[in-house]
Design a protein around this motif. Structure first.
Motif, PDB file in Angstrom:
ATOM      1  N   THR A 111     -14.231 -23.890  -9.227  1.00 25.67           N
ATOM      2  CA  THR A 111     -15.178 -23.017  -8.528  1.00 25.67           C
ATOM      3  C   THR A 111     -14.693 -21.575  -8.594  1.00 25.67           C
ATOM      4  N   TRP A 112     -13.423 -21.381  -8.306  1.00 26.14           N
ATOM      5  CA  TRP A 112     -12.816 -20.038  -8.289  1.00 26.14           C
ATOM      6  C   TRP A 112     -12.981 -19.345  -9.639  1.00 26.14           C
ATOM      7  N   GLN A 113     -12.676 -20.075 -10.729  1.00 27.10           N
ATOM      8  CA  GLN A 113     -12.710 -19.465 -12.063  1.00 27.10           C
ATOM      9  C   GLN A 113     -14.102 -18.893 -12.364  1.00 27.10           C
ATOM     10  N   GLN A 114     -15.113 -19.551 -11.880  1.00 24.97           N
ATOM     11  CA  GLN A 114     -16.476 -19.130 -12.204  1.00 24.97           C
ATOM     12  C   GLN A 114     -16.954 -17.940 -11.362  1.00 24.97           C
ATOM     13  N   TYR A 115     -16.139 -17.495 -10.411  1.00 28.36           N
ATOM     14  CA  TYR A 115     -16.511 -16.259  -9.691  1.00 28.36           C
ATOM     15  C   TYR A 115     -16.425 -15.059 -10.622  1.00 28.36           C
ATOM     16  N   GLU A 116     -15.553 -15.142 -11.603  1.00 26.26           N
ATOM     17  CA  GLU A 116     -15.324 -14.077 -12.595  1.00 26.26           C
ATOM     18  C   GLU A 116     -14.824 -12.766 -11.993  1.00 26.26           C
ATOM     19  N   THR A 117     -15.625 -12.127 -11.149  1.00 24.04           N
ATOM     20  CA  THR A 117     -15.192 -10.841 -10.593  1.00 24.04           C
ATOM     21  C   THR A 117     -15.064 -10.930  -9.073  1.00 24.04           C
ATOM     22  N   THR A 118     -13.876 -10.619  -8.581  1.00 22.98           N
ATOM     23  CA  THR A 118     -13.624 -10.636  -7.139  1.00 22.98           C
ATOM     24  C   THR A 118     -12.938  -9.316  -6.765  1.00 22.98           C
ATOM     25  N   ALA A 119     -12.906  -9.023  -5.479  1.00 24.61           N
ATOM     26  CA  ALA A 119     -12.406  -7.695  -5.070  1.00 24.61           C
ATOM     27  C   ALA A 119     -11.249  -7.804  -4.092  1.00 24.61           C
ATOM     28  N   PHE A 120     -10.358  -6.837  -4.208  1.00 25.37           N
ATOM     29  CA  PHE A 120      -9.224  -6.682  -3.311  1.00 25.37           C
ATOM     30  C   PHE A 120      -9.526  -5.482  -2.424  1.00 25.37           C
ATOM     31  N   LEU A 121      -9.150  -5.557  -1.157  1.00 23.02           N
ATOM     32  CA  LEU A 121      -9.352  -4.431  -0.254  1.00 23.02           C
ATOM     33  C   LEU A 121      -7.998  -4.067   0.335  1.00 23.02           C
ATOM     34  N   HIS A 122      -7.374  -3.026  -0.190  1.00 27.67           N
ATOM     35  CA  HIS A 122      -6.095  -2.568   0.349  1.00 27.67           C
ATOM     36  C   HIS A 122      -6.366  -1.505   1.406  1.00 27.67           C
ATOM     37  N   PHE A 123      -5.995  -1.826   2.619  1.00 31.82           N
ATOM     38  CA  PHE A 123      -6.328  -0.960   3.748  1.00 31.82           C
ATOM     39  C   PHE A 123      -5.286  -1.212   4.839  1.00 31.82           C
ATOM     40  N   THR A 124      -4.669  -0.167   5.336  1.00 30.73           N
ATOM     41  CA  THR A 124      -3.733  -0.315   6.475  1.00 30.73           C
ATOM     42  C   THR A 124      -3.251   1.064   6.909  1.00 30.73           C
ATOM     43  N   VAL A 125      -2.105   1.124   7.580  1.00 34.81           N
ATOM     44  CA  VAL A 125      -1.551   2.428   7.981  1.00 34.81           C
ATOM     45  C   VAL A 125      -1.282   3.321   6.773  1.00 34.81           C
ATOM     46  N   ASN A 126      -0.986   2.708   5.632  1.00 34.55           N
ATOM     47  CA  ASN A 126      -0.735   3.517   4.417  1.00 34.55           C
ATOM     48  C   ASN A 126      -1.918   4.417   4.082  1.00 34.55           C
ATOM     49  N   THR A 127      -3.095   3.956   4.406  1.00 31.08           N
ATOM     50  CA  THR A 127      -4.304   4.730   4.136  1.00 31.08           C
ATOM     51  C   THR A 127      -4.211   6.091   4.843  1.00 31.08           C
ATOM     52  N   PHE A 128      -3.504   6.101   5.968  1.00 29.30           N
ATOM     53  CA  PHE A 128      -3.410   7.324   6.774  1.00 29.30           C
ATOM     54  C   PHE A 128      -2.131   8.117   6.504  1.00 29.30           C
ATOM     55  N   THR A 129      -1.138   7.466   5.917  1.00 35.80           N
ATOM     56  CA  THR A 129       0.136   8.165   5.651  1.00 35.80           C
ATOM     57  C   THR A 129       0.260   8.596   4.203  1.00 35.80           C
ATOM     58  N   ASP A 130      -0.702   8.168   3.378  1.00 36.84           N
ATOM     59  CA  ASP A 130      -0.683   8.535   1.960  1.00 36.84           C
ATOM     60  C   ASP A 130       0.441   7.811   1.212  1.00 36.84           C
ATOM     61  N   LYS A 131       0.842   6.664   1.720  1.00 40.78           N
ATOM     62  CA  LYS A 131       1.925   5.922   1.071  1.00 40.78           C
ATOM     63  C   LYS A 131       1.382   4.677   0.384  1.00 40.78           C
ATOM     64  N   GLU A 132       2.191   4.112  -0.484  1.00 41.42           N
ATOM     65  CA  GLU A 132       1.868   2.825  -1.102  1.00 41.42           C
ATOM     66  C   GLU A 132       2.588   1.683  -0.387  1.00 41.42           C
ATOM     67  N   TRP A 133       3.809   1.941   0.029  1.00 43.68           N
ATOM     68  CA  TRP A 133       4.582   0.963   0.794  1.00 43.68           C
ATOM     69  C   TRP A 133       5.015   1.623   2.099  1.00 43.68           C
ATOM     70  N   GLY A 134       4.471   1.206   3.223  1.00 43.89           N
ATOM     71  CA  GLY A 134       4.933   1.716   4.512  1.00 43.89           C
ATOM     72  C   GLY A 134       6.298   1.122   4.818  1.00 43.89           C
ATOM     73  N   ASP A 135       7.066   1.820   5.712  1.00 39.53           N
ATOM     74  CA  ASP A 135       8.411   1.289   5.978  1.00 39.53           C
ATOM     75  C   ASP A 135       8.498   0.536   7.295  1.00 39.53           C
ATOM     76  N   GLY A 136       7.377   0.377   7.980  1.00 38.79           N
ATOM     77  CA  GLY A 136       7.371  -0.425   9.203  1.00 38.79           C
ATOM     78  C   GLY A 136       7.562   0.394  10.468  1.00 38.79           C
ATOM     79  N   THR A 137       7.831   1.725  10.293  1.00 35.64           N
ATOM     80  CA  THR A 137       8.025   2.557  11.492  1.00 35.64           C
ATOM     81  C   THR A 137       6.734   3.287  11.883  1.00 35.64           C
ATOM     82  N   GLU A 138       5.660   3.048  11.159  1.00 34.81           N
ATOM     83  CA  GLU A 138       4.403   3.746  11.430  1.00 34.81           C
ATOM     84  C   GLU A 138       3.887   3.361  12.827  1.00 34.81           C
ATOM     85  N   SER A 139       3.376   4.348  13.526  1.00 34.68           N
ATOM     86  CA  SER A 139       2.825   4.033  14.844  1.00 34.68           C
ATOM     87  C   SER A 139       1.393   3.500  14.678  1.00 34.68           C
TER      88      SER A 139
END
Ligand code: FUL
Length: 451
Positions: free
Chosen positions: A30-58
């Motif tokens: 079933t999964w294979q036949q979806y063909e196109t699926t989407a990832f949604l990367h969203f978190t504190v990094n969105t606000f700090t301009d980082k790719e990997w937050g270090d865990g100290t973000e408020s």
């Protein structure tokens, strides 16, 4: 007599071998036949301009004041995506849902006065628009103090349980193998995590570098192997430790069915960065990714990161729409003459093909075409190891292109030829080939024009 017994036991061994050939489970198929699926990367990094937050973000910095998951999911739906996977928790440990296990979550953010739940809003929008829903829960957690001790595994499993029980059906769970080089030592209980997913969401496929259901394609550039088997040997492989070249190609002799997923971002980063608004992949670039992933027996997991307002940005929406409109135009008309098994868009109606015995396929009269699509009935395994297509030029057969694996789908691109007939040679196969579909197409000018 002895010879007879030997022959009989060899025959039954043969039967055993052919039965033992790996095949997808229903959830993988079933999964294979979806063909196109989407990832949604969203978190504190969105606000700090980082790719990997270090865990100290408020948590106080997380405030997507116009957040509208319906806008995201509608854009994905319109662009033909079949599933959305949200980063419920990335490496920084911040939870997009109000987890009972930690204070490091949206419940301490100004967004919706701490009453919001991004995971729920995405799940609800997916249900409304008819998309499947998946979750990413990073094992590496740079905030949680228990990380690095065995009790972290209980913490992680409790969070997984929350996600798997409170948000309806989950179709994919993404286990990221990434971990910083200076990260604390931690022995993850992957067997325990996976058992929990099977117990609570038996229809979900699980991704990690090494499976169990879906494997990493080995790069983040949107490139499945030119040769791409859905089979590998998972013995000795572990998330975060697998050899990327091996994952990219798969393994013809592999005993486990673990198809490749091609994860790649529409922008240079996984998270939103204002400076990358002008670096969004064009529609044509996305179409190329489709050929390099879906067209090589993989699945495209395209990341579209929401911005600080909590919306998809305009350039991303524009590229997504145009991407699907180009694909629709290219694959609208199959120029192969209609036939009951090979052009009915069903994988389970197929024609048996023997290696080195060509099959000739008529087109609807003379046609100009520059794309060919070939599909195997993968419900029964993947067999084609190599082949080629030719066209009839009125006097003789001329080569169009050679290829290696086919599997779920092989897409060929070549300079346009004019003909009324093609023929397909399977030159090498690991077993009997069940040819499910064949198509010839003329690509949209928007794909081929030089700009
Ligand atoms: C990687 C992560 O480290 C990236 O941040 C991103 O989430 C990507 C999909 O997987 O391993």
């Amino acid at each position: 007599m002895r010879l007879c017994i030997l022959i009989i036991s060899m025959l039954s061994l043969n039967v055993l071998i052919s039965y033992a050939q790996p095949k997808p489970t229903p959830r993988q198929l079933t999964w294979q036949q979806y063909e196109t699926t989407a990832f949604l990367h969203f978190t504190v990094n969105t606000f700090t301009d980082k790719e990997w937050g270090d865990g100290t973000e408020s948590p106080s910095i997380f405030n997507p004041t116009k957040l509208d998951t319906r806008q995201w999911v509608k854009a994905l739906k319109d662009a033909g995506f079949k599933m959305a996977i949200i980063t419920a928790k990335h490496h920084d440990g911040f939870c997009l849902w109000p987890s009972k296990m930690t204070e490091h979550s949206v419940k301490n953010s100004p967004w919706k006065n701490g009453k919001g739940d991004v995971v729920k809003e995405v799940a609800d929008a997916c249900r409304e628009f008819g998309l499947k829903f998946g979750v990413y829960l990073s094992p590496w957690d740079r905030h949680e103090p228990r990380y690095g001790t065995s009790s972290y595994n209980d913490y992680y499993k409790s969070q997984l349980r929350e996600l798997l029980t409170n948000y309806g059906p989950i179709s994919e769970v993404w286990f990221d193998g990434a971990k910083g080089e200076n990260a604390k030592d931690m022995t993850y209980d992957f067997a325990g995590y996976w058992a929990l997913v099977r117990q609570l969401q038996p229809n979900a496929v699980m991704f990690s570098d090494a499976g169990p259901d879906v494997r990493w394609v080995g790069n983040e550039a949107g490139n499945a192997g030119e040769t791409c088997w859905s089979t590998i040997n998972t013995d000795g492989l572990a998330p975060g430790k697998a050899d990327s070249k091996y994952l990219n190609r798969g393994d013809a002799a592999g005993k486990d069915w673990v198809p490749a997923e091609t994860d790649v971002s529409i922008r240079p980063g996984w998270f939103y960065h204002p400076t990358e608004d002008a670096k969004v992949r064009s529609a044509k670039n996305l179409v190329n990714l489709y050929y390099q992933s879906v067209g090589r027996n993989s699945l495209l997991l395209l990341n579209v990161p929401p911005n600080r307002e909590g919306l998809f940005s305009e350039p991303d929406i524009k590229s997504l729409q145009e991407f699907r409109s180009i694909l629709n135009e290219t694959f609208k008309t199959n120029l192969v003459a209609k036939q009951p098994k090979l052009t009915d868009k069903q994988l389970n109606t197929f024609v048996d093909v023997t290696a080195n015995q060509p099959i000739t396929i008529d087109l609807n009269g003379e046609q100009s075409f520059d794309r060919i699509s070939i599909q195997e009935n993968i419900a029964n395994g993947q067999r084609v190891a190599s082949g080629r297509v030719e066209y009839w030029d009125g006097t003789e057969w001329k080569p169009i292109q050679s290829f290696t694996t086919v599997g779920y789908k092989r897409l060929l691109r070549f300079p346009a030829v004019k003909s009324s007939r093609i023929r397909l040679f399977i030159t090498n196969a690991s077993g009997p080939v069940q040819l499910a579909e064949i198509g010839a197409y003329k690509a949209s000018a928007r794909e081929t024009e030089n700009n």
